[in-house]
Design a protein around this motif. Structure first.
Motif, PDB file in Angstrom:
ATOM      1  N   GLU A 123       0.826  -1.209   0.000  1.00 37.81           N
ATOM      2  CA  GLU A 123       0.000   0.000   0.000  1.00 37.81           C
ATOM      3  C   GLU A 123       0.860   1.259   0.000  1.00 37.81           C
ATOM      4  O   GLU A 123       0.497   2.268  -0.607  1.00 37.81           O
ATOM      5  N   MET A 128      -2.727   1.904  -2.753  1.00 35.30           N
ATOM      6  CA  MET A 128      -4.008   1.205  -2.696  1.00 35.30           C
ATOM      7  C   MET A 128      -3.766  -0.223  -2.235  1.00 35.30           C
ATOM      8  O   MET A 128      -2.649  -0.740  -2.364  1.00 35.30           O
ATOM      9  N   ASN A 130      -3.758  -4.350  -2.145  1.00 30.29           N
ATOM     10  CA  ASN A 130      -3.318  -5.299  -3.161  1.00 30.29           C
ATOM     11  C   ASN A 130      -4.441  -5.734  -4.092  1.00 30.29           C
ATOM     12  O   ASN A 130      -4.305  -5.709  -5.324  1.00 30.29           O
ATOM     13  N   PHE A 131      -5.582  -6.149  -3.532  1.00 32.30           N
ATOM     14  CA  PHE A 131      -6.660  -6.665  -4.366  1.00 32.30           C
ATOM     15  C   PHE A 131      -7.258  -5.569  -5.249  1.00 32.30           C
ATOM     16  O   PHE A 131      -7.678  -5.826  -6.381  1.00 32.30           O
ATOM     17  N   GLU A 132      -7.314  -4.336  -4.733  1.00 31.31           N
ATOM     18  CA  GLU A 132      -7.797  -3.227  -5.563  1.00 31.31           C
ATOM     19  C   GLU A 132      -6.845  -2.977  -6.724  1.00 31.31           C
ATOM     20  O   GLU A 132      -7.266  -2.692  -7.852  1.00 31.31           O
ATOM     21  N   TYR A 133      -5.560  -3.074  -6.451  1.00 29.84           N
ATOM     22  CA  TYR A 133      -4.562  -2.892  -7.506  1.00 29.84           C
ATOM     23  C   TYR A 133      -4.732  -3.940  -8.602  1.00 29.84           C
ATOM     24  O   TYR A 133      -4.676  -3.629  -9.795  1.00 29.84           O
ATOM     25  N   LYS A 135      -7.406  -5.535  -9.443  1.00 34.49           N
ATOM     26  CA  LYS A 135      -8.606  -5.226 -10.225  1.00 34.49           C
ATOM     27  C   LYS A 135      -8.335  -4.098 -11.215  1.00 34.49           C
ATOM     28  O   LYS A 135      -8.842  -4.107 -12.345  1.00 34.49           O
ATOM     29  N   ALA A 136      -7.552  -3.116 -10.790  1.00 29.73           N
ATOM     30  CA  ALA A 136      -7.245  -1.975 -11.656  1.00 29.73           C
ATOM     31  C   ALA A 136      -6.210  -2.321 -12.716  1.00 29.73           C
ATOM     32  O   ALA A 136      -6.051  -1.576 -13.688  1.00 29.73           O
ATOM     33  N   GLN A 199     -16.676 -13.749  -4.048  1.00 29.18           N
ATOM     34  CA  GLN A 199     -17.158 -12.515  -4.658  1.00 29.18           C
ATOM     35  C   GLN A 199     -17.615 -12.764  -6.089  1.00 29.18           C
ATOM     36  O   GLN A 199     -17.082 -13.630  -6.789  1.00 29.18           O
TER      37      GLN A 199
END
Length: 335
Positions: A123, A128, A130-133, A135-136, A199
């Motif tokens: 982060e 951000m 890890n998982f958000e990264y 996805k992006a 998810q």
């Protein structure tokens, strides 16, 4: 020949270079292309690599036992390089790609930040989680998904072989990704049905992983911090708790407990840290460090730490069932 301590530490210091050698070999799919033996010219043409540079790469890998190269420049497979075949079972091909992702590489280069702040290097590096990264950055996210699907330590098959799921009725895999573990369980036990719960974006591709077992499995989109589906005889969670701090783990376990029937069982599949001298597995502690780098509060745990989480969640002390992989099954039920 024994390696002197000085030389051994010097080699460890340059381990990041060896990682890159293996990564490039996987990127070029050399293990898939070598077959029974190929010349450097043939491999270079197939992989669009520079012939001289490829020869030097293969010679360097051969020094570590990965491939063999003769004086004529012919490359052949070794037991180690065969592990990098994408169709090996288990395979290290996808692990080699994951461990050298730009995000993985950059986060680990910032390990010192975690040591002095207690915060995850990932982060701090990318701004951000890890998982958000992932996805992006879908290309890197896809590599991670393949890494999880092709468990390099044979975790899925090892769990299915180590535990008797026969007669279970319904196995609910919480946070089960695209269904790798559930597929292995259903393959091994024809009398069992499954519920895959994760998810929505993750379970969307479950049909491909479940294959012929898709008809025996219900796929559900859930948030395991909100609820866990009821009706299971066995609940399983593989490599979930190590992603979260204790407070979050207690929420997940509480939701599992609320969903379980009086005779239900919960299987937590994780690495269990063994701290006694001479009995610890180095890979388990590397995994613990990786959790530290990637997520706030994430960690591998000792048996005592798992037991405390279970007790505080209203679950019994776990029974440990070893598998042929580095992972253990911690079986528990309602207290």
């Amino acid at each position: 020949m024994a390696v002197e301590p000085f030389a051994e530490v010097a080699l460890h210091m340059r381990g990041f270079q060896v990682s890159q050698l293996v990564f490039v070999a996987a990127k070029l799919r050399l293990a898939d292309r070598v077959g029974d033996g190929r010349t450097i010219a043939e491999l270079a043409a197939d992989s669009s690599a520079h012939p001289e540079m490829l020869l030097r790469l293969c010679r360097a890998l051969a020094a570590f036992g990965i491939f063999a190269v003769d004086d004529a420049g012919r490359v052949t497979q070794t037991h180690q390089s065969a592990c990098l075949r994408s169709d090996a079972s288990p395979t290290l091909h996808y692990a080699a790609l994951y461990w050298s992702l730009p995000s993985t590489w950059a986060a680990w280069s910032n390990l010192h930040h975690t040591m002095v702040t207690g915060e995850p290097a990932f982060e701090a590096t990318f701004g951000m989680p890890n998982f958000e990264y992932l996805k992006a950055n879908p290309e890197q996210g896809a590599v991670f998904d393949e890494f999880m699907r092709h468990s390099p330590d044979d975790r899925h098959a090892a769990v299915a072989a180590a535990y008797d799921f026969s007669g279970a009725g319904i196995v609910v895999d919480i946070g089960g990704g695209s269904g790798g573990l559930l597929r292995a369980i259903l393959d091994a036990h024809t009398d069992v049905r499954g519920i895959l719960a994760d998810q929505a974006g993750i379970v969307a591709g479950a049909a491909q992983t479940l294959g012929p077992q898709a008809d025996r499995c219900e796929v559900m989109a859930i948030d395991f911090f909100a609820r866990v589906p009821k009706g299971g005889d066995i609940y399983s969670m593989a490599q979930i708790l190590h992603d979260w701090n204790d407070e979050s783990c207690l929420k997940i376990l509480a939701n599992c407990r609320a969903a379980m029937n009086p005779g239900g069982r919960l299987l937590v599949i994780e690495r269990v840290l063994e701290t006694l001298s001479g009995r610890s597995l180095p890979m388990n502690f590397l995994s613990d460090m990786n959790m530290m780098v990637l997520f706030p509060g994430a960690k591998e745990r000792t048996l005592a730490e798992f037991s405390r989480l279970f007790r505080e969640s209203g679950l019994r002390e776990p029974q440990i069932i070893p598998t042929r992989s580095p992972y253990s099954i911690l079986e528990t039920c309602l207290a």
